[in-house]
Design a protein around this motif. Structure first.
Motif, PDB file in Angstrom:
ATOM      1  N   ALA A  54       0.837  -1.200   0.000  1.00  0.00           N
ATOM      2  CA  ALA A  54       0.000   0.000   0.000  1.00  0.00           C
ATOM      3  C   ALA A  54       0.871   1.249   0.000  1.00  0.00           C
ATOM      4  N   PRO A  55       0.317   2.404  -0.384  1.00  0.00           N
ATOM      5  CA  PRO A  55       1.064   3.666  -0.270  1.00  0.00           C
ATOM      6  C   PRO A  55       1.475   3.912   1.177  1.00  0.00           C
ATOM      7  N   ALA A  56       2.493   4.699   1.369  1.00  0.00           N
ATOM      8  CA  ALA A  56       3.001   4.986   2.712  1.00  0.00           C
ATOM      9  C   ALA A  56       1.895   5.540   3.601  1.00  0.00           C
ATOM     10  N   GLY A  57       1.835   5.023   4.821  1.00  0.00           N
ATOM     11  CA  GLY A  57       0.862   5.513   5.787  1.00  0.00           C
ATOM     12  C   GLY A  57      -0.444   4.763   5.809  1.00  0.00           C
ATOM     13  N   LEU A  58      -0.635   3.810   4.899  1.00  0.00           N
ATOM     14  CA  LEU A  58      -1.875   3.037   4.853  1.00  0.00           C
ATOM     15  C   LEU A  58      -1.568   1.559   5.067  1.00  0.00           C
ATOM     16  N   ALA A  59      -2.490   0.875   5.749  1.00  0.00           N
ATOM     17  CA  ALA A  59      -2.245  -0.521   6.100  1.00  0.00           C
ATOM     18  C   ALA A  59      -2.403  -1.455   4.908  1.00  0.00           C
TER      19      ALA A  59
END
Length: 321
Positions: free
Chosen positions: A134-139
């Motif tokens: 996932a994109p950075a910051g998302l689980a």
């Protein structure tokens, strides 16, 4: 960081052939979406741009697809996600009309193609969500999808509701060409002139060049005998555009804008040279304009939009003296 490539080995050896149409359609839909100023937040959320989408649409082989999936799979995921969201709404109408024209297929075949691409694209999105970080910051990618879907829904809620269809026509080629000619003529009329008629035309809101361009493009996509669906605003534009075209052809405005040579009329000597002189181009235009405007007035006798448009045209006629 590149994703783990082990899952790519399990993909079918013809995965590109399966996805080719799907990727193309989703790519065109995503590009259409991001061409809108109101979609800037979606572009920021997905990291996509029209330039990036254009690059992704250059994928043409199995090897190129596998390379993209091994090195930058998230970009392909974002393209499929935005394309899917767009294809399920009226925002995709220009894309679907273009595809139908280019592939020369009917509405039923277009519906089948769209359903196939949505089904295949949806299945591949699920596959990517299982394997792509996932994109950075998302689980997870599925959580990212929810964020993008919420922003897409918010954007849609700010859009004006589309106008309902007012008429469905099937036009012969001469009729279709006449409508196109009328709009293109009005679009090209000079707006800086000392002629009162041309100054008055330039003041009509429905016939402003920017207002005419979507309808000109709409008519450009339609072929003879295909169903032409018009909204009431579009019908008003054609109604007024045809009458302005007719007025140009029967007045001195033609010579003012240099159309006299392009559409010559018979001299008095030529008209009397035979018992049955051929119909001039001006006469032919006049008959087609008259037929269309009478049809509109007869079909929509109580429509306030048509009545208002008619009053504007009557006032316009007064400027010809």
């Amino acid at each position: 960081m590149p994703a783990s490539v082990s899952w790519l080995d399990a993909l079918p050896p013809d995965i590109y052939e399966q996805l080719a149409h799907c990727l193309s359609l989703h790519g065109m839909a995503a590009a259409e979406l991001l061409s809108r100023p109101e979609a800037q937040d979606l572009a920021a959320l997905t990291g996509l741009s029209t330039g990036k989408i254009q690059a992704l649409n250059q994928i043409q082989t199995q090897a190129e697809l596998l390379h993209q999936l091994a090195t930058e799979p998230l970009a392909l995921y974002q393209l499929l996600l935005l394309g899917r969201l767009t294809l399920e709404t009226s925002l995709a109408a220009p894309v679907l009309a273009y595809v139908q024209q280019q592939m020369r297929i009917d509405a039923a075949q277009l519906g089948t193609l769209k359903a196939y691409c949505l089904e295949l694209g949806g299945a591949f999105l699920v596959t990517l969500e299982e394997h792509v970080p996932a994109p950075a910051g998302l689980a997870s990618l599925s959580l990212h999808r929810l964020v993008v879907e919420e922003e897409f829904a918010r954007m849609l809620a700010t859009q004006p509701a589309p106008a309902p269809p007012a008429a469905n026509l099937r036009l012969a080629e001469p009729q279709l060409q006449m409508l196109r000619l009328a709009l293109l003529l009005v679009h090209s009329l000079p707006n800086t002139t000392d002629h009162p008629f041309l100054r008055a035309v330039a003041q009509l809101p429905n016939l402003q060049p920017a207002a005419l361009e979507p309808l000109i493009e709409h008519l450009g996509r339609v072929r003879a005998q295909e169903q032409l669906t018009l909204t009431m605003p579009e019908l008003v534009q054609l109604y007024q555009g045809m009458q302005v075209c007719g007025m140009v052809f029967v007045s001195d405005v033609m010579s003012r804008i240099g159309l006299e040579d392009a559409f010559p009329v018979l001299s008095e000597e030529e008209a009397t040279a035979s018992e049955a002189a051929p119909v001039s181009n001006r006469q032919a235009v006049g008959e087609m304009v008259s037929g269309f405007t009478h049809w509109v007035q007869h079909t929509f006798p109580d429509a306030p939009e048509i009545q208002h448009a008619r009053q504007e045209i009557l006032a316009l006629a007064d400027t010809l003296g």
